[in-house]
Write an enzyme that holds these catalytic residues in place. Sequence first.
Site, PDB file in Angstrom:
ATOM      1  N   GLN A 174      -5.082   1.432   9.255  1.00 47.76           N
ATOM      2  CA  GLN A 174      -4.382   1.109   8.012  1.00 47.76           C
ATOM      3  C   GLN A 174      -2.914   1.527   8.083  1.00 47.76           C
ATOM      4  O   GLN A 174      -2.028   0.799   7.643  1.00 47.76           O
ATOM      5  CB  GLN A 174      -5.068   1.794   6.820  1.00 47.76           C
ATOM      6  CG  GLN A 174      -4.301   1.714   5.509  1.00 47.76           C
ATOM      7  CD  GLN A 174      -4.148   0.304   4.975  1.00 47.76           C
ATOM      8  OE1 GLN A 174      -4.927  -0.584   5.317  1.00 47.76           O
ATOM      9  NE2 GLN A 174      -3.144   0.089   4.151  1.00 47.76           N
ATOM     10  N   GLU A 175      -2.659   2.699   8.623  1.00 52.30           N
ATOM     11  CA  GLU A 175      -1.302   3.248   8.627  1.00 52.30           C
ATOM     12  C   GLU A 175      -0.341   2.439   9.500  1.00 52.30           C
ATOM     13  O   GLU A 175       0.775   2.148   9.086  1.00 52.30           O
ATOM     14  CB  GLU A 175      -1.322   4.706   9.108  1.00 52.30           C
ATOM     15  CG  GLU A 175      -1.815   5.703   8.078  1.00 52.30           C
ATOM     16  CD  GLU A 175      -0.788   5.968   6.981  1.00 52.30           C
ATOM     17  OE1 GLU A 175       0.334   5.425   7.050  1.00 52.30           O
ATOM     18  OE2 GLU A 175      -1.120   6.708   6.047  1.00 52.30           O
ATOM     19  N   SER A 176      -0.753   2.123  10.717  1.00 50.28           N
ATOM     20  CA  SER A 176       0.203   1.547  11.674  1.00 50.28           C
ATOM     21  C   SER A 176      -0.307   0.319  12.412  1.00 50.28           C
ATOM     22  O   SER A 176       0.435  -0.233  13.230  1.00 50.28           O
ATOM     23  CB  SER A 176       0.575   2.611  12.710  1.00 50.28           C
ATOM     24  OG  SER A 176      -0.564   2.937  13.505  1.00 50.28           O
TER      25      SER A 176
END
Length: 673
Positions: free
Chosen positions: A533-535
């Site tokens: 999700q983050e990167s």
Amino acid sequence: MPMIKLVNIFNRKSCLFYILLIPLFILLVFLPRKIVWAESIDKKENLIHEQRKIFKEAHDALQRKDKKTYQKKYKQLDNYPIKHHLLGLELLQRIRSFPRDDIRNYLDKYSDTAISADVRYYWLETLRKNNKWQDYLIDYKDDRATTKQKCFYQQSKIKKGGEDEKSGVQNALKLWTSGSSQPKACDKLFAILIKNNLISGKIAWERFTKVISLRKYQLAKYVLRFIDDDDDKKLAAKLFEIYKNKNIVLNSNFFTEKELDRNPIEIHDAITYGLLRLAKKNSQSALSTYQTYQKKYSFSTLQKNRINSSIIKGLYEQDKKENSDRYLTKYIDSTSSKIIEWRVRQSFKIGDWQDAKMWIKKMPPNLKNKQVWRYWSQRLAELTDDNLSKNYQNIYKDLSKERSFYGFLSAQKLGLGNNMNFEDSTPSKDDLSKLEALAGIKSTRELLYHKLNLSARREWNKTTRNFSKKQWVSAAHISNKWLWYNGTITSMIKAGYWNDTNLRFPLAFKKIFSKYSKKNQIPLNLLMALARQESSFHDEATSPAGAKGLMQLMPATAQEVAGRNNISFEPVRGLYNPEINISLGSLYLKRMLERFDDNRILAIAAYNAGPTRVDRWRKKTVGKIPFDAWIETIPFNETRNYVQNVLAFSAIYAKKLNAKEHIINDQEMITRL
């Protein structure tokens, strides 16, 4: 008789002999081809391996400015896909010596490569700083020029005179009328405009209205000096007042009819801004003032939606719930869908399930049919012990077919497994071969091999900018073969191909994630879901806010976590190291889990928005509502979507890792938040 028998025996043996020869013949015919083909592959592999070695030696020699070694190795590279990259770097090293012919030959020959953009940029900067405007006019291209380069180009055209001067002035005025302050390097160009009185009052007014609507008051004061019309000066002063003083909007006669006729757009924008500010402090006053304005002002649909939404929210938050609901009901057909959704979530906060049901029923069909509100139609029937709740079971059944947050929740409610809806996207060998043969794809592969990741990404972007859906799918498979996971994920997004979960959710950096999953006792699927999700597994990602790496850590947070755990890392580039980033990210997630009693919902929200905000949100719901309702009440859309995505991704990774885990665990299911 004996003779006949002998002949028959001989014939039978001959036949058997020839039959046995057939496989040998086939082997002799086809085996050499296979051997040649295998030898051809080995030769190619050996050649590329040797060329990579030479490239590295040449690159290292160039870095230490060992010209002799560089030139020797460069000549040995033959047709290596990124030989041009070295030449570009070498030109950048000697760009201050003004190698015009070499630069122009390079830009002409390698215009389709990403590094050519760097060469052109720094070449133009060198010419600009040294006032080589004649050369600048020859080599300038607008597509990647910075604002200061655009300014110097127009300045050079004005110097040249003739038709160039006319277009230079026109474009210079366009640059001047920007809504933002321009770089200091543009001052010389703008000085020419000012000296020759080329900035008319009309042009100045155009810029002033842009700037004041963006509340850039210092710049607006500067622009005001170029306005020569007295009526415009008076109106400018009024616009200043209404933007800076929130009480001015209370005077519905502040603007004259003449001013309104001349500048309806600017005045309506200013009044809208004033009403939005007023509604936050005194919504009842904003409502009555708005009703007065409507008698002689014609607001746009967008302006009406913004004003209505701010008044509805203001009334509700200022303890005028009945007025707010009455106003929303009256204008529900002309109000933004977002405000209706916001109103339902206010009911969730206080656990008023009947009220929430009533507002969902009032939603227009297109809004009501969104997954979120289909889920809540069923869920609210349960929470209110509705006798019809069994009739809603079909909603859960339909939703359980979806690979989504609400789909997985519905499947869990029904005791079903999560549906991945997997669809294989493997392209044909021919499609893959065609794409792999492109020069830009070959260059990207080699740049990635040498860990020149930024250059690789830019080469990839330049090569793929006009790809079709079919090509994007092939590109995803190619990047996956390279273990370039972020390239794979983004390619599938570009293709709009959502159901190949093998490519969209790769087991990237699994060895490192497994190490810190065990070390910090965090489920592997949760850790990988959060990084996904983050990167999207972009190990050198940097957000606009400055968060870095796979788990998007802010440098200050990373330093604090590292200090607590006696971990040292290089402050500038260290967070781009997957090992360091996952180590620190997992430690921070562990701390959030410990702080919130292993509740993943709260820990995930805290990872995104900060633990202090999560504590503040929990105080508002005072531990009285179920987990799914609490998620819906998260006031930041970004954080709400973030929590839902990480939980859904965690379920996807659990299935990929053969872990038996629901999207929500038993403790989270029963905990009131």
